[in-house]
Design an enzyme around this catalytic site. Structure first.
Site, PDB file in Angstrom:
ATOM      1  N   ASP A  51      21.345   9.495  -5.910  1.00  0.00           N
ATOM      2  CA  ASP A  51      21.579   8.902  -7.235  1.00  0.00           C
ATOM      3  C   ASP A  51      21.552   7.376  -7.136  1.00  0.00           C
ATOM      4  O   ASP A  51      21.699   6.680  -8.145  1.00  0.00           O
ATOM      5  CB  ASP A  51      22.852   9.440  -7.897  1.00  0.00           C
ATOM      6  CG  ASP A  51      24.113   9.150  -7.109  1.00  0.00           C
ATOM      7  OD1 ASP A  51      24.021   8.616  -5.987  1.00  0.00           O
ATOM      8  OD2 ASP A  51      25.216   9.469  -7.615  1.00  0.00           O
ATOM      9  N   SER A  52      21.307   6.863  -5.924  1.00  0.00           N
ATOM     10  CA  SER A  52      20.999   5.432  -5.756  1.00  0.00           C
ATOM     11  C   SER A  52      19.750   5.078  -6.570  1.00  0.00           C
ATOM     12  O   SER A  52      19.451   3.895  -6.738  1.00  0.00           O
ATOM     13  CB  SER A  52      20.789   5.100  -4.279  1.00  0.00           C
ATOM     14  OG  SER A  52      19.855   5.972  -3.682  1.00  0.00           O
ATOM     15  N   ASP A  90      21.241  14.689  -4.962  1.00  0.00           N
ATOM     16  CA  ASP A  90      22.589  14.301  -5.371  1.00  0.00           C
ATOM     17  C   ASP A  90      22.956  14.916  -6.707  1.00  0.00           C
ATOM     18  O   ASP A  90      22.143  14.963  -7.637  1.00  0.00           O
ATOM     19  CB  ASP A  90      22.661  12.770  -5.536  1.00  0.00           C
ATOM     20  CG  ASP A  90      23.192  12.076  -4.303  1.00  0.00           C
ATOM     21  OD1 ASP A  90      23.817  12.738  -3.449  1.00  0.00           O
ATOM     22  OD2 ASP A  90      22.982  10.854  -4.196  1.00  0.00           O
ATOM     23  N   LYS A 119      24.320  17.498  -2.970  1.00  0.00           N
ATOM     24  CA  LYS A 119      25.372  16.643  -2.392  1.00  0.00           C
ATOM     25  C   LYS A 119      26.296  16.174  -3.504  1.00  0.00           C
ATOM     26  O   LYS A 119      25.839  15.807  -4.577  1.00  0.00           O
ATOM     27  CB  LYS A 119      24.747  15.445  -1.674  1.00  0.00           C
ATOM     28  CG  LYS A 119      25.788  14.454  -1.125  1.00  0.00           C
ATOM     29  CD  LYS A 119      25.199  13.505  -0.105  1.00  0.00           C
ATOM     30  CE  LYS A 119      24.488  12.313  -0.674  1.00  0.00           C
ATOM     31  NZ  LYS A 119      25.287  11.452  -1.563  1.00  0.00           N
ATOM     32  N   GLU A 121      30.214  13.953  -4.214  1.00  0.00           N
ATOM     33  CA  GLU A 121      31.107  12.956  -3.626  1.00  0.00           C
ATOM     34  C   GLU A 121      32.571  13.332  -3.813  1.00  0.00           C
ATOM     35  O   GLU A 121      32.954  13.822  -4.880  1.00  0.00           O
ATOM     36  CB  GLU A 121      30.851  11.588  -4.271  1.00  0.00           C
ATOM     37  CG  GLU A 121      29.444  11.075  -4.041  1.00  0.00           C
ATOM     38  CD  GLU A 121      29.193   9.695  -4.633  1.00  0.00           C
ATOM     39  OE1 GLU A 121      30.151   9.028  -5.097  1.00  0.00           O
ATOM     40  OE2 GLU A 121      28.017   9.272  -4.637  1.00  0.00           O
ATOM     41  N   GLU A 188      30.002   7.400   4.509  1.00  0.00           N
ATOM     42  CA  GLU A 188      29.444   6.090   4.151  1.00  0.00           C
ATOM     43  C   GLU A 188      30.482   4.990   4.359  1.00  0.00           C
ATOM     44  O   GLU A 188      31.618   5.092   3.877  1.00  0.00           O
ATOM     45  CB  GLU A 188      28.971   6.121   2.683  1.00  0.00           C
ATOM     46  CG  GLU A 188      28.403   4.783   2.225  1.00  0.00           C
ATOM     47  CD  GLU A 188      27.609   4.873   0.925  1.00  0.00           C
ATOM     48  OE1 GLU A 188      27.351   5.987   0.420  1.00  0.00           O
ATOM     49  OE2 GLU A 188      27.232   3.791   0.429  1.00  0.00           O
TER      50      GLU A 188
HETATM   51  O1  KIV Z   1      22.535   7.950  -3.417  1.00  0.00           O
HETATM   52  C1  KIV Z   1      22.249   7.733  -2.241  1.00  0.00           C
HETATM   53  O2  KIV Z   1      21.213   7.165  -1.902  1.00  0.00           O
HETATM   54  C2  KIV Z   1      23.203   8.177  -1.225  1.00  0.00           C
HETATM   55  C3  KIV Z   1      22.999   7.701   0.170  1.00  0.00           C
HETATM   56  C4  KIV Z   1      23.167   6.243   0.235  1.00  0.00           C
HETATM   57  C5  KIV Z   1      23.847   8.417   1.143  1.00  0.00           C
HETATM   58  O3  KIV Z   1      24.109   8.888  -1.520  1.00  0.00           O
END
Ligand code: KIV
Length: 271
Positions: A51-52, A90, A119, A121, A188
């Protein structure tokens, strides 16, 4: 197009074997089919549709505005470019706030997007959802330490786990996530010693970003390793698009540096 699943595709079993064999796992983020194809060709083990993308694709200040529709769109695009790598997507902010919402989000990311794992958090507040998704057959990756979806509560993008209370909480969260069924964990921005301790304690692969070298694998944001990032470049990252390399050579150099443990170097690590 083949209707058979390819056995050249990397599996969670193969990733667990890498942990057992102490063979570093390589992971990079991707957001589109072309980069996914190049990353795949470089032999990188896992691709994370992070989600970056809120930051690097959409130009947002954080990952919070990213929607499940955004994630499904980019996961679909990435999955079209992947042949070998294991594909993780994510779950964006608020898309796993309860079991039913989490199941709907995972269904879209996997059945529509083509992800092989999702994934999410956090620790204690998401254990119930991890258990529920696991019971439904969804492979789940946890994410602890600096969790960008909690940036406002954390007071910024800061190293986590330097004080004893938070350190103990992260260790407990990691154990409980594994117990709840998580099959992988991203750590992280945590001190190197904390990451090493968690990696030793857990059976599941632990992938670090700003977590030092004593983990089972490394993940970085694609745009950081290609020197494209606008503004602040995290201390834990490194530009591999140097020394006359083209993009494919930079991706291979990243994979090689993780595999031969020259990345992360001491300057990328937090104490
Ligand atoms: O969103 C993302 O890119 C991430 C990584 C930085 C682990 O969660």
């Amino acid at each position: 197009m083949s209707t058979q699943p390819t056995n050249r595709r990397l599996t969670l079993t193969a990733l667990s074997r890498k942990k057992a064999a102490e063979e570093p796992i390589t992971m990079l983020t991707a957001y589109d089919a072309t980069f996914a194809c190049r990353i795949d060709a470089a032999g990188i083990d896992c691709i994370l549709v992070g989600d970056s993308l809120g930051n690097v694709i959409q130009g947002q200040r954080s990952t919070l505005p990213v929607s499940i529709d955004d994630m499904v769109y980019h996961t679909q695009a990435v999955s079209r470019g992947v042949e070998h790598a294991f594909l993780i997507a994510d779950m964006p902010f608020m898309s796993y706030r309860d079991n039913v919402t989490a199941a709907n989000s995972a269904q879209r990311l996997m059945a529509v997007g083509g992800a092989e794992m999702v994934k999410l958090e956090g620790g204690q507040p998401v254990l119930q959802q991890v258990r529920f998704l696991t019971d439904q057959g969804v492979p789940v990756c946890g994410h602890l330490g600096l969790t960008p979806q909690h940036v406002h509560r954390l007071g910024g993008y800061r190293v986590q786990g330097r004080d004893q209370r938070v350190r103990e909480q992260i260790i407990k969260d990691a154990q409980d996530l594994q117990q709840a069924g998580a099959l992988m964990l991203v750590l992280e921005c945590v001190p190197v010693g904390l990451a090493a301790e968690i990696t030793k304690q857990l059976r599941i692969p632990v992938i670090g970003i700003g977590a030092g070298p004593k983990v089972d694998g490394q993940v970085l944001v694609l745009y950081d390793i290609l020197g494209l990032t606008v503004g602040h470049v995290p201390k834990f990252s490194m530009n591999f698009l140097v020394d006359g390399r083209d993009i494919s050579a930079a991706l291979s150099a990243y994979a090689e540096a993780v595999r031969n443990r020259t990345f992360p170097a001491p300057e990328h690590v937090f104490d």
